[in-house]
Design a protein around this motif. Structure first.
Motif, PDB file in Angstrom:
ATOM      1  N   UNK A 480      37.581  34.120  39.169  1.00  0.00           N
ATOM      2  CA  UNK A 480      37.970  33.822  40.549  1.00  0.00           C
ATOM      3  C   UNK A 480      38.820  34.969  41.092  1.00  0.00           C
ATOM      4  N   UNK A 481      38.651  35.299  42.372  1.00  0.00           N
ATOM      5  CA  UNK A 481      39.451  36.378  42.957  1.00  0.00           C
ATOM      6  C   UNK A 481      38.621  37.639  43.191  1.00  0.00           C
ATOM      7  N   UNK A 482      39.291  38.679  43.710  1.00  0.00           N
ATOM      8  CA  UNK A 482      38.576  39.917  44.034  1.00  0.00           C
ATOM      9  C   UNK A 482      38.557  40.872  42.837  1.00  0.00           C
ATOM     10  N   UNK A 483      38.117  42.114  43.090  1.00  0.00           N
ATOM     11  CA  UNK A 483      37.947  43.065  41.989  1.00  0.00           C
ATOM     12  C   UNK A 483      39.290  43.449  41.351  1.00  0.00           C
ATOM     13  N   UNK A 484      40.340  43.539  42.148  1.00  0.00           N
ATOM     14  CA  UNK A 484      41.658  43.893  41.613  1.00  0.00           C
ATOM     15  C   UNK A 484      42.116  42.834  40.599  1.00  0.00           C
ATOM     16  N   UNK A 485      41.869  41.535  40.927  1.00  0.00           N
ATOM     17  CA  UNK A 485      42.227  40.475  39.992  1.00  0.00           C
ATOM     18  C   UNK A 485      41.375  40.586  38.724  1.00  0.00           C
ATOM     19  N   UNK A 486      40.075  40.834  38.902  1.00  0.00           N
ATOM     20  CA  UNK A 486      39.173  40.986  37.752  1.00  0.00           C
ATOM     21  C   UNK A 486      39.644  42.095  36.818  1.00  0.00           C
ATOM     22  N   UNK A 487      40.050  43.233  37.366  1.00  0.00           N
ATOM     23  CA  UNK A 487      40.519  44.358  36.555  1.00  0.00           C
ATOM     24  C   UNK A 487      41.763  43.977  35.760  1.00  0.00           C
ATOM     25  N   UNK A 488      42.711  43.296  36.432  1.00  0.00           N
ATOM     26  CA  UNK A 488      43.947  42.875  35.762  1.00  0.00           C
ATOM     27  C   UNK A 488      43.634  41.890  34.639  1.00  0.00           C
ATOM     28  N   UNK A 489      42.771  40.915  34.943  1.00  0.00           N
ATOM     29  CA  UNK A 489      42.449  39.880  33.960  1.00  0.00           C
ATOM     30  C   UNK A 489      41.696  40.470  32.765  1.00  0.00           C
ATOM     31  N   UNK A 490      40.762  41.391  33.024  1.00  0.00           N
ATOM     32  CA  UNK A 490      39.986  42.012  31.947  1.00  0.00           C
ATOM     33  C   UNK A 490      40.901  42.825  31.036  1.00  0.00           C
ATOM     34  N   UNK A 491      41.845  43.554  31.659  1.00  0.00           N
ATOM     35  CA  UNK A 491      42.792  44.342  30.872  1.00  0.00           C
ATOM     36  C   UNK A 491      43.663  43.431  30.007  1.00  0.00           C
TER      37      UNK A 491
END
Length: 501
Positions: A480-491
């Protein structure tokens, strides 16, 4: 490095530049912006000495090297991918070959691609080889015309980061504002037949340009009021003998006033998606789907759900299966096994990455637009075409003579004339200018239907995505969320995995 002095350039009756001046020094990083048709690509060609000014001059510092990446149709050779990337390097040694391989892999090539012939690649992959050749060569000045058009999001981010440490100067045209903000230090505006430098990012340019416009309009209004007062004085006094000489003096003063001229407003794209018929909660569903291309297994037992109102971005490395997933959802390709279910009241619209191929090159713009399944009268169709800058006799142009941006706009027109409630878009910003991208973002943000898209434009992704789907090794993971959230969560997930190990 390069000095542009009092340059004039015209094509027939159209004047592109008048007394244009610009200095490009070592270390400068400029983004050239301006409306469609302003002459940006022509100006790049003048910097390359492929075209020449009608008046004025462009001076080059002796010994500087320049490299140019065209927007499309880079020359294609019968060399291998690796050989071509080293073609401008004299006596390449092992170190240069290693550098070329690293660049090629950053741009999305696999090791197994290095020995493929460039003339067997698609146009987009051949453009990546041309880009790699420039980066290996490292000219003093890198000139790039829409360099991200043929990159996916991951290779665009790699390219963007690579340019941050590039030692030469950069002069580029791009529709991607986040790319401009990251790579460039200043914006050069080509507008109203002149060049103006704004020392800041794209948002600074937009603000400063708006302030400049307001100041000019205030000065224009003040001058018009002053001229009106002077004319009133002349009208009241010219017929009386006692004041006629004063009226004549005032007329001479008026003649000497240098008139402020307001520039013509550039016509902007207007996009408004009709609000669609409401669907059920679940709009699209894939159950136990298998899809292969020959021996290459893309999906095995894939399950996927798409819910009403979601705006979903597909991300993942090149070849992960993003476009394949979008095509399966659109019904553009069959699955080998499994089931696709449409929700209640769902009508799917598909905006393909290769949208030009869905247009008939021999038809006119108007004929192509009238060819949508809905029965629409010509006046309605011409009205929508006009809002997409196809005005007057322009609608009688054949599709085959349109630019890439115009073909993209025509494809959008066809979607609007037969509006879906589930919209699937593959690289929708390619070939659009910055203002058109902004208009599309605004229209899609207001769209109340469901949206799935693939885009290399990070600004576009972050502005729209309510969900991100990471496509990796035949599996899809929803964030859920935009690409910036995805990057943070993946990291965060990678760090947690490292701690467990």
């Amino acid at each position: 490095m390069i000095t542009v002095k009092n340059v004039h350039k015209s094509y027939g009756l159209q004047t592109l530049l008048e007394e244009a001046n610009l200095q490009i020094n070592a270390g400068d990083r400029y983004a050239l912006v301006g409306p469609n048709g302003a002459g940006k690509s022509t100006f790049l060609k003048m910097l390359l000495s492929e075209e020449f000014p009608d008046e004025g001059e462009i001076q080059f510092k002796r010994g500087i090297t320049t490299g140019y990446l065209p927007q499309e149709n880079a020359p294609v050779s019968d060399l291998t991918v690796l050989e071509d990337s080293l073609a401008h390097t004299e006596d390449p040694d092992g170190r240069m070959a290693a550098k070329a391989k690293a660049i090629l892999m950053g741009l999305g090539f696999k090791v197994t691609d290095f020995e493929r012939k460039v003339n067997t690649l698609s146009g987009g992959w051949a453009m990546r080889v041309a880009m790699a050749r420039l980066l290996v060569e490292e000219p003093n000045l890198l000139m790039l015309d829409e360099p991200t058009n043929h990159l996916d999001l991951e290779s665009m981010l790699w390219f963007q980061n690579y340019l941050l440490s590039y030692r030469g100067s950069i002069f580029l045209i791009s529709h991607d504002r986040q790319f401009i903000n990251t790579v460039c230090k200043a914006v050069v505006s080509l507008e109203n037949k002149t060049l103006k430098v704004y020392s800041g990012n794209y948002e600074f340019y937009v603000r400063q340009r708006a302030e400049d416009k307001e100041r000019l309009e205030q000065a224009y209004r003040a001058q018009q009021a002053e001229l009106a007062d002077m004319q009133d004085f002349v009208n009241r006094n010219r017929s009386r003998a006692s004041t006629a000489s004063r009226a004549q003096s005032m007329l001479k003063r008026m003649e000497k006033v240098e008139r402020i001229v307001l520039p013509e407003e550039a016509k902007k794209l207007k996009i408004k998606f009709p609000q669609p018929q409401r669907t059920g909660v679940r709009t699209l569903e894939l159950k136990d789907v298998y899809k292969s291309y020959g021996d290459i297994k893309v999906y095995q037992g894939l399950n996927f759900d798409l819910e009403r109102g979601w705006k979903m971005a597909f991300v993942g490395h090149n070849g992960a299966g993003k476009s394949t997933l979008l095509k399966i959802l659109a019904g553009a390709i069959p699955v080998d096994k499994g089931e696709k279910k449409l929700g209640l009241g769902v009508k799917v619209g598909y905006f393909s990455q290769h949208r030009a191929e869905s247009l008939d090159p021999e038809k006119t713009v108007l004929q192509e637009a009238l060819g949508v399944p809905r029965d629409l009268n010509e006046q309605t169709v011409r009205s929508v075409l006009g809002s997409f800058l196809f005005r007057g006799d322009y609608v009688f142009k054949q599709v085959k003579v349109l630019s890439g941006g115009e073909k993209s706009r025509l494809s959008l027109v066809k979607i609007l004339l037969d509006p879906p409630n589930v919209l699937l878009m593959d690289e929708p910003t390619t070939h659009l200018d910055l203002d058109s991208v902004e208009a599309l973002v605004s229209a899609l943000a207001d769209f109340e239907g469901t949206l799935c898209f693939i885009s290399h434009d990070l600004y576009f992704v972050n502005a729209l995505a309510s969900h991100v789907v990471h496509v990796h090794h035949g599996k899809v993971t929803l964030y859920p969320g935009n690409y910036e959230y995805f990057e943070r969560r993946k990291k965060q997930q990678e760090e947690e995995a490292e701690e467990e190990n």
